[in-house]
Design an enzyme around this catalytic site. Structure first.
Site, PDB file in Angstrom:
ATOM      1  CE1 TYR A   1      -4.561  -2.255   4.935  1.00  0.00           C
ATOM      2  CE2 TYR A   1      -3.506  -0.122   4.616  1.00  0.00           C
ATOM      3  CZ  TYR A   1      -4.135  -1.239   4.092  1.00  0.00           C
ATOM      4  OH  TYR A   1      -4.332  -1.340   2.735  1.00  0.00           O
TER       5      TYR A   1
ATOM      6  CB  SER B   1      -0.905   0.008   1.242  1.00  0.00           C
ATOM      7  OG  SER B   1      -1.494   1.274   1.451  1.00  0.00           O
TER       8      SER B   1
END
Length: 288
Positions: A192, A179
């Site tokens: 995350y 990401s």
């Protein structure tokens, strides 16, 4: 007076992760309607975790358009998985849908075994499944949340790769979904973001570990993409309406804008790529 930005989509939330695509408004563009395959993956077999919806669905359909048979792994979104399977079979390719928790090593071994039983071989592994739980600060991240996020987002990559390796051969490809948050951070997604950073390091190290075996390992680091994970993890419906407007392009991306990166990395076009990360992120400039 500056013109007020138009909301990209209606405010909305969902009550569970990783989210249900059929409940999203508008529907993500993940069916690759304009994508025309050219046989880049003809005769190959791919397994995609989180393949029922969002980026995973778009990748699965793009793989099918390129000639691959596909196994999709999902948690509990049966309707979404059945829709994905229907789209793949419409392209004339075979598909199996496997339900279970990728955070459990025994299930990952079982999923790989099912794919081999169905198709006879495996050429492409896409580690894509993820979950996220926004919090205001580190104090709000419980031990249970921390363990769960790491289990799904990075432990599963180890488990699936270990199970798949005996079946991969020279020319095979492993593609990991990281990401943009691995590079620029996120104040509300600490756990995350940490897992996504771990995926970058995992990709680079695994590529060095497997390069002599002729197995390429790369990653894709999407920016804000309109997937079920977004309404499923939104604190308020209003957060969804503004999702993605802070990137240079001023909007969230669609899954079908990300899927071609996976096709490229899975194909022989990327024969000189290993340990690399592609960045479909709406114009955010990052290092790495």
């Amino acid at each position: 007076m500056a013109e007020k930005k138009k909301e990209q989509r209606p405010p909305q939330t969902q009550s569970q992760q990783p989210g249900i695509e059929s409940e999203m408004e508008p529907q993500p563009k993940d069916r690759e309607r304009e994508y025309r395959g050219s046989g880049k993956l003809l005769g190959k077999v791919g397994l995609i975790t989180g393949g029922d919806s969002g980026i995973g669905r778009a990748v699965a359909i793009a793989f099918a358009k390129e000639g691959a048979d596909v196994a999709i792994v999902y948690l509990n979104e049966r309707h979404d998985a059945e829709e994905t399977q229907r789209y793949i079979e419409k392209e004339g390719r075979r598909c199996i849908a496997i339900a279970g928790d990728v955070g459990e090593e025994a299930f990952c071994r079982q999923a790989i075994d099912q794919a081999i039983e169905a198709f006879g071989h495996l050429d492409i592994l896409v580690n894509n499944a993820a979950e996220q739980h926004p919090q205001e600060g580190i104090e709000q991240i419980s031990d249970a949340q921390l363990k769960r996020t790491f289990q799904t987002n990075i432990f599963s990559f180890f488990y699936m790769t270990k199970a798949a390796l005996p079946h991969l051969k020279e020319g095979s490809a492993i593609i990991n979904t990281t990401s943009v948050t691995a590079y620029k951070g996120s104040p509300h997604l600490l756990d995350y973001s940490a897992t996504k950073g771990a995926i970058v390091a995992f990709t680079r190290s695994l590529s060095l570990s497997l390069i002599q075996r002729g197995i390429r390992v790369n990653a894709v680091a999407p920016g804000p993409i309109w997937t079920p994970l977004i309404p499923a993890s939104a604190k308020t419906p209003e957060h969804v309406a503004k999702f993605g407007e802070d990137v240079p392009m001023g909007r969230a991306g669609e899954p079908n804008e990300v899927a071609p990166s996976y096709v490229f990395l899975a194909s022989d076009d990327a024969s000189y790529y290993s340990g690399q990360v592609l960045h479909p992120n709406g114009g955010v400039v990052v290092n790495g």
